[in-house]
Structures are given as C-alpha cells and as structure tokens.
Design a protein around this motif. Structure first.
Motif, PDB file in Angstrom:
ATOM      1  N   TYR A 227       2.177  -1.225  -5.260  1.00 24.44           N
ATOM      2  CA  TYR A 227       1.029   0.000  -4.986  1.00 24.44           C
ATOM      3  C   TYR A 227      -0.112   0.095  -4.505  1.00 24.44           C
ATOM      4  O   TYR A 227      -0.143   1.134  -3.491  1.00 24.44           O
ATOM      5  CB  TYR A 227       1.704   1.252  -6.165  1.00 24.44           C
ATOM      6  CG  TYR A 227       2.900   1.213  -6.404  1.00 24.44           C
ATOM      7  CD1 TYR A 227       3.579   1.816  -6.004  1.00 24.44           C
ATOM      8  CD2 TYR A 227       3.808   0.412  -7.297  1.00 24.44           C
ATOM      9  CE1 TYR A 227       4.578   2.977  -5.861  1.00 24.44           C
ATOM     10  CE2 TYR A 227       4.860   1.222  -7.314  1.00 24.44           C
ATOM     11  CZ  TYR A 227       5.808   2.149  -6.720  1.00 24.44           C
ATOM     12  OH  TYR A 227       6.957   2.316  -6.873  1.00 24.44           O
ATOM     13  N   VAL A 230      -0.137  -0.053  -0.518  1.00 24.41           N
ATOM     14  CA  VAL A 230      -0.609   0.908  -0.234  1.00 24.41           C
ATOM     15  C   VAL A 230      -1.056   2.233  -0.201  1.00 24.41           C
ATOM     16  O   VAL A 230      -0.900   2.801   0.771  1.00 24.41           O
ATOM     17  CB  VAL A 230       1.377   1.105  -0.549  1.00 24.41           C
ATOM     18  CG1 VAL A 230       1.896   3.247  -0.213  1.00 24.41           C
ATOM     19  CG2 VAL A 230       2.286   0.789  -0.241  1.00 24.41           C
ATOM     20  N   PRO A 235       1.636   4.248   3.539  1.00 28.76           N
ATOM     21  CA  PRO A 235       2.872   3.741   3.675  1.00 28.76           C
ATOM     22  C   PRO A 235       3.523   3.012   5.174  1.00 28.76           C
ATOM     23  O   PRO A 235       4.370   1.940   5.163  1.00 28.76           O
ATOM     24  CB  PRO A 235       3.777   5.028   3.490  1.00 28.76           C
ATOM     25  CG  PRO A 235       2.444   5.873   2.894  1.00 28.76           C
ATOM     26  CD  PRO A 235       1.596   5.811   3.341  1.00 28.76           C
ATOM     27  N   ARG A 241       9.514  -2.448   0.881  1.00 30.68           N
ATOM     28  CA  ARG A 241       9.812  -1.800  -0.332  1.00 30.68           C
ATOM     29  C   ARG A 241      10.300  -2.854  -1.860  1.00 30.68           C
ATOM     30  O   ARG A 241       9.884  -3.352  -1.376  1.00 30.68           O
ATOM     31  CB  ARG A 241      11.199  -1.178   0.735  1.00 30.68           C
ATOM     32  CG  ARG A 241      10.596  -0.384   0.973  1.00 30.68           C
ATOM     33  CD  ARG A 241       9.743   0.953   1.003  1.00 30.68           C
ATOM     34  NE  ARG A 241       9.515   1.168   2.357  1.00 30.68           N
ATOM     35  CZ  ARG A 241       9.156   1.301   3.175  1.00 30.68           C
ATOM     36  NH1 ARG A 241       8.038  -0.010   3.337  1.00 30.68           N
ATOM     37  NH2 ARG A 241       8.428   1.735   3.501  1.00 30.68           N
TER      38      ARG A 241
END
Length: 338
Positions: A227, A230, A235, A241
């Motif tokens: 996170y 990102v 993104p 992922r």
C-alpha cells in the motif's frame, strides 16, 4: 534468572552475529536522554520520532536495528542496558523480553486503549499498530494465487517464491506456525519450502520489488509495504497484487508493532509519556496515513483502500504466545535459513 537470560541469549546472539552484530555501532547516549531501541526502520518511523520529540519536548535518542538483534542486545546488556523503551516490529521480540522479565508493567490506562488481543496478557507491552501477513503475487503470470501457505510447497511454485527468514515479521509468522500447526509441521514446511527453491531476501521491500520486476511470482510480506508503494507510484505503477489468505491460515497472521518499557529504567515518566504519544490520535493517524498500517485505538480511521481490520481472518493465536522467538530462530538455524 542469570542462567535463564544466558540460555535465552544463545540463539538470538548467534543470529545477531550472523547479521552483523546487535548494536555494535559504538553509539553512545546522553544520560539525560530517553533512549528508544527501535526495531522499526528509520525511514519508516524516523519522522514519527521527530513528531514525538516536538509534541512531548523529550530529548529522545534512538538506536535502530533488527528487532531480534535488539532483543539480543538488551538481554546481553541486562540491567546495564541504556534502553528505556523497546519499539519492536513485532510482538515476538517483545514477548521474548517479557518472558525473561526485562519489561516493566505498562500503565493500565495505556493498555486499556488497545483491544486485549493486541497487547500482552501480562500487561508488559502494548501494540501500537497492526498489520496482516499476505501473499504478494504477479497477476501477469499467476492466475489464481495460493489460498494457504501450505500450498507454496507445490512443485508448480518451485523457484518462484520469495521470503525473508532473517526478518522479524517472518520470524513471528514462523512462531505462529509453530504454535498453530505444531513443531513438526512447521519444520516440515520450512524444509519443503527450502527444497522447493524459495528465494531469500533481506526484507519485505526487496521481495515486493522482485515480484513487480517479474523476478518472482509470489512473495510473503506484510500488507503495508504494497500500500505504501501504491501511494507513492499510483496503482498503475505497481503491477503486483495482494492475496489475503482465508480461513485462519497461519500465513494470514495479524500481528502488531508494539512498545514496552524496560524494567529498571531511570526515565520511567518520560518512557510513559513516549508510550502515551504512540497510543494517541496523532501517532495513530501517522500509522494509518503514512505507513498504511492499522491504527489500534478507537476513533482513528483506517487508510482508504485497506480491508477493514475486523475483516482479516488470521489464525486464532494469542500474540503473547509468540514469545518463543529463541526456539524459532533455532529452528531456522537448524534448517539452514539463518
């Protein structure tokens, strides 16, 4: 007590030696300063320590290092340690010190700010931020990520998985694996992963980068590293992922970074003030917004995009039982991973 501490120190000291020493940096501290031994990375929490200094007016000095190494350092220093507060990356290192009576009871008012499952059952340490273990995967090559860490030993994942055996959060995961699945199954899993060509990296960041660069298909990390990346790159700038493992799988361990006050500190009131700050709204918002961890006190929202904290399905394990860090390190040494 001396014999217990000496026995506990052996595997931790061996790891510290293998990793370049625990605190052997020649660093000295002012006798009037509050000294924090931080197993949390300076780049990650250095700005928070600066905020703590400003908010409290405390003269704070910090020794940074790996959580297991610093636990070994404190055990070695014993009553002569200059640490007043231990800020650990995980519950395991805090538990190891608590087990050997190196931590003082925390004020009940501070303990009560955090749910019982995220603090010491003996009241000697308290979590300040939460995180989940996850599998990071490359969707360009992985259609369906594994639903359990036990699936990672399948030959189809040979030479395609990254892990970090010297990292404190990985070691706490292995401790949870030992507690949940038993000693034999934990050892068998480590041996099978090694035989299946799992690739060792020094930390979570390098595992994540290797997956994004197409060098790995899967990796075992903490959620917040993804996170943070990102947030920095957007993104579209992060091809990997995350897979949150279901059903109480050991690979979905929900752990905490936490703090404890050293027994015998001469700066007890300052230590309590520092712990109070870390469990206050300002620091908790920093964890949520900057490090993308889960705040542990009521009233501070989780960062946008993260799964709700109460939706995480980690194994049912008392974090205080992750105090057998020494046995975990011994197992990792026996398997040839550290």
């Amino acid at each position: 007590m001396r014999r217990l501490v000496a026995a506990a120190l052996v595997p931790l000291a061996l790891l510290a030696s293998a990793c370049g020493g625990a605190g052997g940096d020649g660093q000295s501290f002012d006798d009037n300063s509050l000294v924090i031994y931080s197993g949390r990375n300076k780049n990650l929490v250095g700005p928070l320590i600066d905020k703590l200094r400003t908010a409290t007016g405390l003269d704070v000095q910090v020794r940074y290092g790996d959580s297991a190494e610093l636990a070994a350092q404190i055990l070695e220093e014993g009553a002569d340690t200059r640490a007043d507060v231990f800020f650990s990356q995980d519950a395991g290192a805090l538990g190891a010190l608590s087990k050997h009576q190196m931590l003082a009871p925390a004020p009940q008012e501070l303990l009560d700010r955090v749910a019982a499952r995220y603090r010491s059952s003996e009241g000697t340490w308290v979590g300040v931020s939460g995180r989940s273990r996850v599998i990071v995967y490359d969707p360009r090559t992985v259609v369906a990520p594994p639903k359990s860490v036990f699936e990672l030993t399948d030959p189809k994942w040979k030479d395609k998985v990254g892990w970090s055996p010297t990292n404190a959060s990985f070691q706490s995961f292995v401790t949870a694996l030992r507690v949940v699945a038993g000693e034999d199954k934990a050892r068998q899993w480590l041996e099978a992963m090694k035989a299946n060509g799992a690739k060792s990296y020094p930390n979570n960041v390098e595992i994540l980068n290797a997956v994004d660069d197409g060098k790995l298909q899967l990796g075992l990390i903490n959620h917040y590293y993804w996170y943070e990346k990102v947030a920095e790159n957007g993104p579209n700038g992060v091809p990997s992922r995350l897979a949150y493992l279901p059903g109480g799988d050991p690979g979905a361990l929900v752990n905490v970074a936490g703090v404890g006050m050293l027994k015998g500190t001469e700066h007890g009131e300052a230590a309590k003030k520092a712990m109070d700050y870390l469990l206050g709204a300002d620091a908790q918002k920093y964890f949520a917004d900057t490090t993308k961890e889960y705040p542990l006190i009521a009233g501070v929202p989780t960062a946008p995009g993260l799964p709700p904290f109460d939706s995480l399905k980690g194994p049912e394990v008392d974090l205080s039982k992750l105090d057998s860090l020494e046995q975990t390190i011994t197992m990792l040494q026996d398997v040839g991973l550290v």
